[in-house]
Design a protein around this motif. Structure first.
Motif, mmCIF file in Angstrom:
data_model
loop_
_atom_site.group_PDB
_atom_site.id
_atom_site.type_symbol
_atom_site.label_atom_id
_atom_site.label_comp_id
_atom_site.label_asym_id
_atom_site.label_seq_id
_atom_site.Cartn_x
_atom_site.Cartn_y
_atom_site.Cartn_z
ATOM 1 N N ASP A 267 -11.499 -0.116 -3.252
ATOM 2 C CA ASP A 267 -11.012 0.803 -2.220
ATOM 3 C C ASP A 267 -9.550 0.496 -1.892
ATOM 4 O OD1 ASP A 267 -10.547 2.447 -0.066
ATOM 5 O OD2 ASP A 267 -12.232 1.735 1.128
ATOM 6 N N GLY A 268 -8.690 1.510 -2.038
ATOM 7 C CA GLY A 268 -7.269 1.328 -1.730
ATOM 8 C C GLY A 268 -6.976 1.201 -0.257
ATOM 9 N N ASN B 164 -7.766 -2.234 -6.023
ATOM 10 C CA ASN B 164 -7.757 -0.859 -6.497
ATOM 11 C C ASN B 164 -7.097 -0.754 -7.869
ATOM 12 O OD1 ASN B 164 -5.970 1.928 -6.509
ATOM 13 N ND2 ASN B 164 -8.070 2.208 -5.777
ATOM 14 N N GLU C 65 -10.012 0.402 -10.339
ATOM 15 C CA GLU C 65 -10.237 1.842 -10.282
ATOM 16 C C GLU C 65 -9.026 2.696 -10.652
ATOM 17 O OE1 GLU C 65 -11.264 4.236 -6.506
ATOM 18 O OE2 GLU C 65 -13.203 3.643 -7.328
ATOM 19 N N HIS C 66 -7.853 2.135 -10.648
ATOM 20 C CA HIS C 66 -6.640 2.937 -10.812
ATOM 21 C C HIS C 66 -6.504 3.530 -12.209
ATOM 22 C CE1 HIS C 66 -2.468 4.174 -10.154
ATOM 23 N NE2 HIS C 66 -2.200 3.652 -11.338
#
Length: 214
Positions: A75-76, A85, A89-90
């Motif tokens: 989570d960013g 993040n 996920e990026h």
């Protein structure tokens, strides 16, 4: 180049602070902040598992725990970037311009590689995205993390393009050590030395007085 090898992060940090304050070159950065800077400082902490923050340092307790969690959290959290993040996920496989089909969890990817081959030299993660980071001001300071297993120990190496030694090196180290401990546990090896390479190791003018105490 300055190379420092110590048992614990606390001792390493004090030695870097002393080196920068004593031998750093004074300059103004892109934000017109006055700093003292040394280029290419390499620190090896041989016993990260017994390391702790320096006594009286302002990064402790819950604040430090929250920061460590960010290294593993995709989570960013509304920030321009977080390391969790960027690492989880990026990035991903693209099917069109800026459209991702599969997000790449780099942490799980390196764990998979290390489980499949404990001599791999491919367990490397990146946080720098040239497609956007060359065009914005807020970009990751830590740009690479690499893991190697040798003699049943996990060796961790991280590269910082820019590192605030007084204000950020301690939380950076403990965030990284939490990540390394997670990987070591997942592949069932012992947590080994952590090496941090700071391309620009600097201290800001507003910290000169406090840094001089160390």
């Amino acid at each position: 180049m300055v190379t420092i090898k110590t048992a614990t992060a606390e001792d390493a940090w004090k030695m870097i602070v002393k080196q920068v304050m004593k031998n750093g070159i004074q300059l103004e950065d892109e934000r017109d902040s006055v700093t003292k800077e040394l280029l290419n400082v390499v620190v090896i902490v041989e016993e990260p598992s017994i390391s702790k923050p320096p006594e009286g340092y302002f990064w402790t307790g819950e604040k430090l725990k929250r920061y460590k969690k960010q290294f593993l959290d995709p989570d960013g959290q509304g920030f321009a970037y977080t390391y969790g993040n960027r690492l989880r996920e990026h990035f991903g496989f693209k099917v069109g311009k800026n459209i991702y089909r599969v997000k790449t969890d780099q942490i799980e990817a390196v764990i998979k590689r290390l489980r499949e081959n404990k001599t791999t030299r491919r367990a490397t993660m990146t946080a720098f995205d040239p497609s956007i980071d060359h065009y914005q001001d807020e970009i990751p300071c830590m740009i690479l993390v690499d893991f190697k297993i040798r003699k049943n120990k996990l060796y961790t190496t991280a590269l910082w393009r820019s590192q605030d030694i007084y204000g950020a090196w301690i939380p950076n180290f403990f965030g990284l050590s939490g990540l390394a401990d997670h990987v070591a546990g997942a592949v069932k090896v012992t947590l080994g030395p952590i090496t941090i390479h700071s391309i620009s190791a600097h201290i800001y003018e507003n910290n000169f007085k406090d840094a001089s105490k160390f």
